[in-house]
Design a protein around this motif. Structure first.
Motif, PDB file in Angstrom:
ATOM      1  N   LEU A  48       0.832  -1.199   0.000  1.00 51.73           N
ATOM      2  CA  LEU A  48       0.000   0.000   0.000  1.00 51.73           C
ATOM      3  C   LEU A  48       0.871   1.254   0.000  1.00 51.73           C
ATOM      4  N   LEU A  49       1.918   1.275   0.786  1.00 52.84           N
ATOM      5  CA  LEU A  49       2.818   2.432   0.811  1.00 52.84           C
ATOM      6  C   LEU A  49       3.467   2.650  -0.559  1.00 52.84           C
ATOM      7  N   ARG A  50       3.829   1.579  -1.250  1.00 57.65           N
ATOM      8  CA  ARG A  50       4.395   1.716  -2.595  1.00 57.65           C
ATOM      9  C   ARG A  50       3.359   2.333  -3.550  1.00 57.65           C
ATOM     10  N   ARG A  51       2.114   1.866  -3.480  1.00 54.65           N
ATOM     11  CA  ARG A  51       1.056   2.420  -4.340  1.00 54.65           C
ATOM     12  C   ARG A  51       0.798   3.895  -4.017  1.00 54.65           C
ATOM     13  N   LEU A  52       0.764   4.224  -2.743  1.00 57.46           N
ATOM     14  CA  LEU A  52       0.545   5.620  -2.357  1.00 57.46           C
ATOM     15  C   LEU A  52       1.708   6.511  -2.786  1.00 57.46           C
ATOM     16  N   THR A  53       2.925   5.961  -2.795  1.00 55.13           N
ATOM     17  CA  THR A  53       4.095   6.717  -3.234  1.00 55.13           C
ATOM     18  C   THR A  53       3.976   7.101  -4.706  1.00 55.13           C
ATOM     19  N   VAL A  54       3.425   6.212  -5.525  1.00 59.42           N
ATOM     20  CA  VAL A  54       3.222   6.520  -6.944  1.00 59.42           C
ATOM     21  C   VAL A  54       2.340   7.757  -7.087  1.00 59.42           C
ATOM     22  N   ASP A  55       1.289   7.841  -6.283  1.00 61.45           N
ATOM     23  CA  ASP A  55       0.341   8.952  -6.373  1.00 61.45           C
ATOM     24  C   ASP A  55       0.788  10.224  -5.664  1.00 61.45           C
ATOM     25  N   HIS A  56       1.567  10.081  -4.584  1.00 61.99           N
ATOM     26  CA  HIS A  56       1.844  11.232  -3.717  1.00 61.99           C
ATOM     27  C   HIS A  56       3.323  11.560  -3.529  1.00 61.99           C
ATOM     28  N   GLY A  57       4.210  10.748  -4.086  1.00 63.21           N
ATOM     29  CA  GLY A  57       5.636  10.975  -3.877  1.00 63.21           C
ATOM     30  C   GLY A  57       6.084  10.364  -2.559  1.00 63.21           C
ATOM     31  N   PRO A  58       7.318  10.690  -2.116  1.00 63.26           N
ATOM     32  CA  PRO A  58       7.847  10.115  -0.878  1.00 63.26           C
ATOM     33  C   PRO A  58       6.912  10.355   0.303  1.00 63.26           C
TER      34      PRO A  58
ATOM     35  N   PRO B 203       2.440  12.858   2.711  1.00 62.84           N
ATOM     36  CA  PRO B 203       3.610  13.109   1.869  1.00 62.84           C
ATOM     37  C   PRO B 203       4.741  13.628   2.764  1.00 62.84           C
ATOM     38  N   GLN B 204       5.964  13.196   2.486  1.00 64.30           N
ATOM     39  CA  GLN B 204       7.083  13.647   3.316  1.00 64.30           C
ATOM     40  C   GLN B 204       7.124  15.158   3.360  1.00 64.30           C
TER      41      GLN B 204
ATOM     42  N   LEU C 212       4.856  18.448   9.832  1.00 62.91           N
ATOM     43  CA  LEU C 212       6.123  18.962  10.339  1.00 62.91           C
ATOM     44  C   LEU C 212       6.478  18.304  11.669  1.00 62.91           C
ATOM     45  N   THR C 213       7.664  17.734  11.739  1.00 60.21           N
ATOM     46  CA  THR C 213       8.162  17.151  12.979  1.00 60.21           C
ATOM     47  C   THR C 213       9.164  18.112  13.595  1.00 60.21           C
TER      48      THR C 213
ATOM     49  N   PRO D  64      10.115   7.188   6.652  1.00 58.41           N
ATOM     50  CA  PRO D  64      10.399   7.453   8.066  1.00 58.41           C
ATOM     51  C   PRO D  64       9.129   7.360   8.908  1.00 58.41           C
ATOM     52  N   VAL D  65       9.298   6.880  10.141  1.00 59.21           N
ATOM     53  CA  VAL D  65       8.177   6.736  11.074  1.00 59.21           C
ATOM     54  C   VAL D  65       8.492   7.568  12.314  1.00 59.21           C
ATOM     55  N   TRP D  66       7.543   8.391  12.709  1.00 61.78           N
ATOM     56  CA  TRP D  66       7.694   9.317  13.834  1.00 61.78           C
ATOM     57  C   TRP D  66       6.597   9.087  14.858  1.00 61.78           C
ATOM     58  N   MET D  67       6.856   9.554  16.072  1.00 60.22           N
ATOM     59  CA  MET D  67       5.875   9.513  17.159  1.00 60.22           C
ATOM     60  C   MET D  67       6.174  10.677  18.096  1.00 60.22           C
ATOM     61  N   GLY D  68       5.138  11.263  18.665  1.00 58.31           N
ATOM     62  CA  GLY D  68       5.324  12.332  19.639  1.00 58.31           C
ATOM     63  C   GLY D  68       6.013  11.814  20.893  1.00 58.31           C
ATOM     64  N   LYS D  69       6.853  12.655  21.504  1.00 56.68           N
ATOM     65  CA  LYS D  69       7.592  12.254  22.709  1.00 56.68           C
ATOM     66  C   LYS D  69       6.677  11.797  23.834  1.00 56.68           C
TER      67      LYS D  69
END
Length: 137
Positions: A19-29, A48-49, A53-54, A73-78
Motif C-alpha cells: 500500500l505504501l508503494r502504491r501511495l508513493t506513486v500517487d503522492h511521492g515520498p 507526503p514527506q 512537520l516534525t 520514516p516513522v515518527w511519534m510524539g515524545k
C-alpha cells in the motif's frame, strides 16, 4: 543513522508495504506519524514527506524499507513515546475507513499499529544505539 542489525523499533507487513508503494506513486515520498489519539484514535497517519512537520517534540522511530529508492520514516510524539518505548511496532493495514487526514483513507483501508513488548535483550541493544530521547543515532 546506526541501528542494531537485529533490533528495530518499527517494521512493516508486506500488505502495508505494498500500500505504501502504491501511495508513493500517487503522492511521492511518504512519512508516517503515529497519532496520539483525539478524533483519529491512535493510528499511524500517512502523509507526503514534509507535509506533517516534525520537531523537538517528536521521536524518529526508524525507517521502513519498502523496496523503493527512499525509505518511509516513522515518527511519534515524545509524550506518546513515553508509553510505547518498550514496544516493537509493526505497521499493518486492515479493511475499513481510517482517518480522513491519512492518505490511505479513500482506499477503504486503514493503517494499524500492532505491538509487542521488547525482550530484555532487545531493549538493551536499542539503548546502545539511541540517544537519551529515544531517537536512533
Amino acid at each position: 543513522m546506526t541501528t542494531h542489525p537485529d533490533v528495530r523499533r518499527v517494521d512493516v507487513t508486506g500488505e502495508a508495504a505494498e500500500l505504501l508503494r502504491r501511495l508513493t506513486v500517487d503522492h511521492g515520498p511518504l512519512m508516517l506519524h503515529q497519532s496520539g489519539g483525539c478524533c483519529d484514535g491512535s493510528a499511524p497517519m500517512c502523509y507526503p514527506q514534509g507535509q506533517f512537520l516534525t520537531g523537538a517534540s517528536d521521536i524518529h522511530l526508524g525507517d521502513l524499507d519498502i523496496g523503493l529508492d527512499r525509505p518511509v520514516p516513522v515518527w511519534m510524539g515524545k509524550a506518546q513515546f513515553a508509553y510505547w518505548e518498550h514496544t516493537h511496532l509493526t505497521i499493518d493495514v486492515v479493511p475499513g475507513r481510517g482517518a480522513g487526514f491519512s492518505l490511505e483513507s479513500p482506499h477503504g483501508v486503514r493503517f494499524l499499529t500492532r505491538s509487542r513488548v521488547f525482550t530484555d535483550e532487545e531493549h538493551a541493544a536499542l539503548a546502545a544505539v539511541t540517544d537519551g530521547a529515544g531517537n536512533l543515532v
